[in-house]
Design an enzyme around this catalytic site. Sequence first.
Site: not given
Ligand SMILES: [Zn+2]
Length: 303
Positions: A76, A143
């Site tokens: 992401d 993340e």
């Molecule tokens: Zn990162």
Amino acid sequence: MLEELKPHEVFRWFEEITRIPHCSYKEEKLSSFLVEFAKERKLEWYQDEKKNVIIKKRASKGKEKAPAVILQGHMDMVCEKLADSNHNFDTDPLELAIEEDWLRANNTTLGGDDGIAVSYMLAILDSGEIQHGPLECLFTTSEEMGMEGAFAVTKEHLEGKYLFNIDGEVEGDLLVGCSGGIVITSTHPIEKEKVLGEAKSFRLKLQGLEGGHSGQEIHKSRGNSIKCIGRILYSEVENLRILSLKGGSKHNAIPTNSEAEFLLLGENTEEVLEKIHQKAEEIRKEYSVSDPNFEITIESWRL
Ligand SMILES: [Zn+2]
């Protein structure tokens, strides 16, 4: 467009990724792309319900005895665009631009974090020349939202004892350890009250603070709009009642904006309002060096 950049294979994959939407929580397309990549090359793969993907590649000839190594990066990216951009992150490819030594995107974030890790892993998985032991490439999701994908990864699909996380800040440096973060959800009971008699309503807006990363830029003494608005509202707590309050946009960004609607009770609202203005000005001045564009406005409005 990136064919001039080296390593060629890495930037070829990077360009490919910029055409696939992959904002946090919206990694399905990139996750499926990785699975297809593995299928086409007959590599062992695994995808879990959080859309994390593991792709394994056997050791090169003669390297079978080497310990298995896990390479890891997150799929992401943080999706931000300029206020006047009509880019749609769910459908549009990023518009890349090379400017001197920099690769960037027009009007949007680039997703170098952590698209470059995904690109490196794909280039290695795709290569017939790079010599390596048994490889396990782990692509995680969300993340930027608090490592949500990584938390769902279980060890049963991984054999490697060594893991290289490819998400560092300084080129050429290998780090042992990691910065930490914590997400706190705090719930407070509120007391609602009926406002009797006359009350005047106001809207308080704080904007233009520099903001920045809550880890990387925390030492720069920049203003936090949530703390600032709290100080302003609390300064006249006797006569003031809060109608609404909001601020900040991301858990890992220093909040740049905040907003409150409030009522002033009692007779001398003019005087109280003047004091609130003074408090606001005092706080604005406090940050005039770190946050020169900090703006605080108070306007009256009718309920
Ligand atoms: Zn990162």
